[in-house]
Design an enzyme around this catalytic site. Sequence first.
Site, PDB file in Angstrom:
ATOM      1  N   HIS A  80       3.147   4.523  -8.372  1.00 54.88           N
ATOM      2  CA  HIS A  80       2.163   5.509  -7.911  1.00 54.88           C
ATOM      3  C   HIS A  80       2.565   6.909  -8.348  1.00 54.88           C
ATOM      4  O   HIS A  80       3.744   7.237  -8.435  1.00 54.88           O
ATOM      5  CB  HIS A  80       1.945   5.428  -6.396  1.00 54.88           C
ATOM      6  CG  HIS A  80       3.153   5.691  -5.547  1.00 54.88           C
ATOM      7  ND1 HIS A  80       3.584   6.958  -5.226  1.00 54.88           N
ATOM      8  CD2 HIS A  80       4.001   4.841  -4.916  1.00 54.88           C
ATOM      9  CE1 HIS A  80       4.646   6.879  -4.442  1.00 54.88           C
ATOM     10  NE2 HIS A  80       4.928   5.612  -4.239  1.00 54.88           N
ATOM     11  N   ASP A  82       1.513   9.862  -6.845  1.00 57.15           N
ATOM     12  CA  ASP A  82       1.581  10.883  -5.793  1.00 57.15           C
ATOM     13  C   ASP A  82       2.919  10.866  -5.075  1.00 57.15           C
ATOM     14  O   ASP A  82       3.643   9.852  -5.077  1.00 57.15           O
ATOM     15  CB  ASP A  82       0.430  10.710  -4.794  1.00 57.15           C
ATOM     16  CG  ASP A  82       0.461   9.369  -4.077  1.00 57.15           C
ATOM     17  OD1 ASP A  82       0.764   8.349  -4.729  1.00 57.15           O
ATOM     18  OD2 ASP A  82       0.189   9.330  -2.857  1.00 57.15           O
ATOM     19  N   ASP A 113      11.199   8.045  -5.085  1.00 52.18           N
ATOM     20  CA  ASP A 113       9.947   7.444  -4.618  1.00 52.18           C
ATOM     21  C   ASP A 113       8.756   8.139  -5.265  1.00 52.18           C
ATOM     22  O   ASP A 113       8.221   9.095  -4.734  1.00 52.18           O
ATOM     23  CB  ASP A 113       9.874   7.561  -3.100  1.00 52.18           C
ATOM     24  CG  ASP A 113       8.626   6.953  -2.487  1.00 52.18           C
ATOM     25  OD1 ASP A 113       7.949   6.166  -3.179  1.00 52.18           O
ATOM     26  OD2 ASP A 113       8.331   7.261  -1.325  1.00 52.18           O
ATOM     27  N   GLU A 147      -0.955   6.315  -3.016  1.00 48.86           N
ATOM     28  CA  GLU A 147      -0.185   5.309  -2.278  1.00 48.86           C
ATOM     29  C   GLU A 147       0.411   5.898  -1.014  1.00 48.86           C
ATOM     30  O   GLU A 147       0.483   5.225   0.028  1.00 48.86           O
ATOM     31  CB  GLU A 147       0.929   4.747  -3.170  1.00 48.86           C
ATOM     32  CG  GLU A 147       1.646   3.522  -2.603  1.00 48.86           C
ATOM     33  CD  GLU A 147       2.786   3.846  -1.646  1.00 48.86           C
ATOM     34  OE1 GLU A 147       3.261   2.933  -0.949  1.00 48.86           O
ATOM     35  OE2 GLU A 147       3.218   5.022  -1.595  1.00 48.86           O
ATOM     36  N   GLU A 148       0.809   7.178  -1.086  1.00 48.36           N
ATOM     37  CA  GLU A 148       1.493   7.796   0.049  1.00 48.36           C
ATOM     38  C   GLU A 148       0.561   8.064   1.231  1.00 48.36           C
ATOM     39  O   GLU A 148       1.035   8.407   2.317  1.00 48.36           O
ATOM     40  CB  GLU A 148       2.177   9.100  -0.377  1.00 48.36           C
ATOM     41  CG  GLU A 148       3.316   8.919  -1.382  1.00 48.36           C
ATOM     42  CD  GLU A 148       4.531   8.208  -0.807  1.00 48.36           C
ATOM     43  OE1 GLU A 148       4.472   7.765   0.353  1.00 48.36           O
ATOM     44  OE2 GLU A 148       5.549   8.087  -1.512  1.00 48.36           O
ATOM     45  N   GLU A 175       7.340  -0.782  -6.400  1.00 51.74           N
ATOM     46  CA  GLU A 175       8.510  -0.117  -5.862  1.00 51.74           C
ATOM     47  C   GLU A 175       9.250  -0.958  -4.837  1.00 51.74           C
ATOM     48  O   GLU A 175       8.665  -1.714  -4.075  1.00 51.74           O
ATOM     49  CB  GLU A 175       8.122   1.217  -5.223  1.00 51.74           C
ATOM     50  CG  GLU A 175       7.215   1.104  -4.012  1.00 51.74           C
ATOM     51  CD  GLU A 175       6.827   2.457  -3.457  1.00 51.74           C
ATOM     52  OE1 GLU A 175       7.706   3.322  -3.329  1.00 51.74           O
ATOM     53  OE2 GLU A 175       5.636   2.646  -3.165  1.00 51.74           O
ATOM     54  N   HIS A 373      11.456  10.439   0.937  1.00 52.15           N
ATOM     55  CA  HIS A 373      10.712  11.280   1.890  1.00 52.15           C
ATOM     56  C   HIS A 373      11.610  12.319   2.567  1.00 52.15           C
ATOM     57  O   HIS A 373      11.174  12.968   3.524  1.00 52.15           O
ATOM     58  CB  HIS A 373      10.017  10.435   2.961  1.00 52.15           C
ATOM     59  CG  HIS A 373       8.915   9.568   2.435  1.00 52.15           C
ATOM     60  ND1 HIS A 373       7.928   9.046   3.239  1.00 52.15           N
ATOM     61  CD2 HIS A 373       8.629   9.130   1.184  1.00 52.15           C
ATOM     62  CE1 HIS A 373       7.094   8.317   2.510  1.00 52.15           C
ATOM     63  NE2 HIS A 373       7.505   8.352   1.256  1.00 52.15           N
TER      64      HIS A 373
END
Length: 401
Positions: A80, A82, A113, A147-148, A175, A373
């Site tokens: 992804h 984003d 990520d 995705e996030e 992932e 994150h």
Amino acid sequence: MATSLWENNEEIQIFREYLRIPTVQPNVDYTSCVEFLKRQAASLELPVDVVYPGGQTKPVVVLKLLGRQPELTSILLNSHMDVVPVFPEKWTHEPFSADMDAEGRIYGRGSQDMKCVGTQYLGAIRALKNGGYQPKRNVYITFVPDEEIGGVLGMKEFAKSDYFNAMNVGFSLDEGGTSPVERYNLFYAERLRWAIKFKFNGKSGHGLLLLANTAGEKLSYVVNKLTEFRDGEVKRLEENPRLNKGDVTTVNLTQVKGGVQSNVVPPSFEVVFDVRVSITVDVNAFEQQIRTWCEEAGGDIEIEFLHKEPFVGPTKLDESNLYWVALKKAFDELKLKIHPSVCPGATDSRFLREKGIAAIGFSPINNTTLRIHDHDEFLGADKYLEGIEIYKKAIPALADV
């Protein structure tokens, strides 16, 4: 290898360029990211499509490594574009600078990520193509949006599209998770995400009275039951070293709303629980248990599922899954220590498993501090290049099944 050599490495330069594109939620403008990926496709001499199943602001970029037998089911390498928001004041390096320190740590949101995985796929394919490799099966490298924030207008819509169906995907890599130890994480399933809102209704009146059947009493009963269940899951995790976070059901009170002033018993309260249901739980029985607690509390409790994912079976890791057999053989030849487990969070793989497509989550990141994150997210240049070497082995293993 000296830092100066890492700085001059083509693959490191590509990775750092990707990190500098601020595709940060919310309200991402993917334009620069799409142009970057088109340039990568051109440099690799790969066909590329950009499709918009979720709307004109939600691009899906598809690069194609065409196979010798395109009628066979294909391999999907997904990532992804984003990334989650940042708090710049908490970072020691600007979060979209891709700064590299003297030890080769590259700092940037998305370094773990999961922008790393997207460009590692491309780095591996570059090396394979330079060696004259052509896969037996078509290989699609997809870069999806959002995705996030749940992937609703990203992979979820893409997986429903005619374009996706024409790809005839048989197996997907996506992932995994950063591992702080020697072994690599590998996810073959994901817990189910539920978000449950309860509205407790009851008698209201003056705060000096001991009224029966109040909203507060009902709230207390149900919250206590869910907390007791939560405590049991905590105990299971503590007492069984074989269990991982993804093997238990998590229950967390995340929102509380209600009341008008201190001396008024209100007619209602609302609470929201975030629940991540283990794949070993009978979801129908679990939901019925929650409804039974509400009846025991006195009834007149409204239950609304703000989010309720259906049960999706895990990807099989046995001889019946020829893709897994081939991938495990590649990992064994590389002498990688692999730890199969249930992903405690949620990734785009769930939308593919729901369609019956075998999907595995794997990020080639071990011996690295977990910063997904978190502030100061980073990935070592050496670890990034190691990941390309792993994919150089894994991609042909899958594509030539």
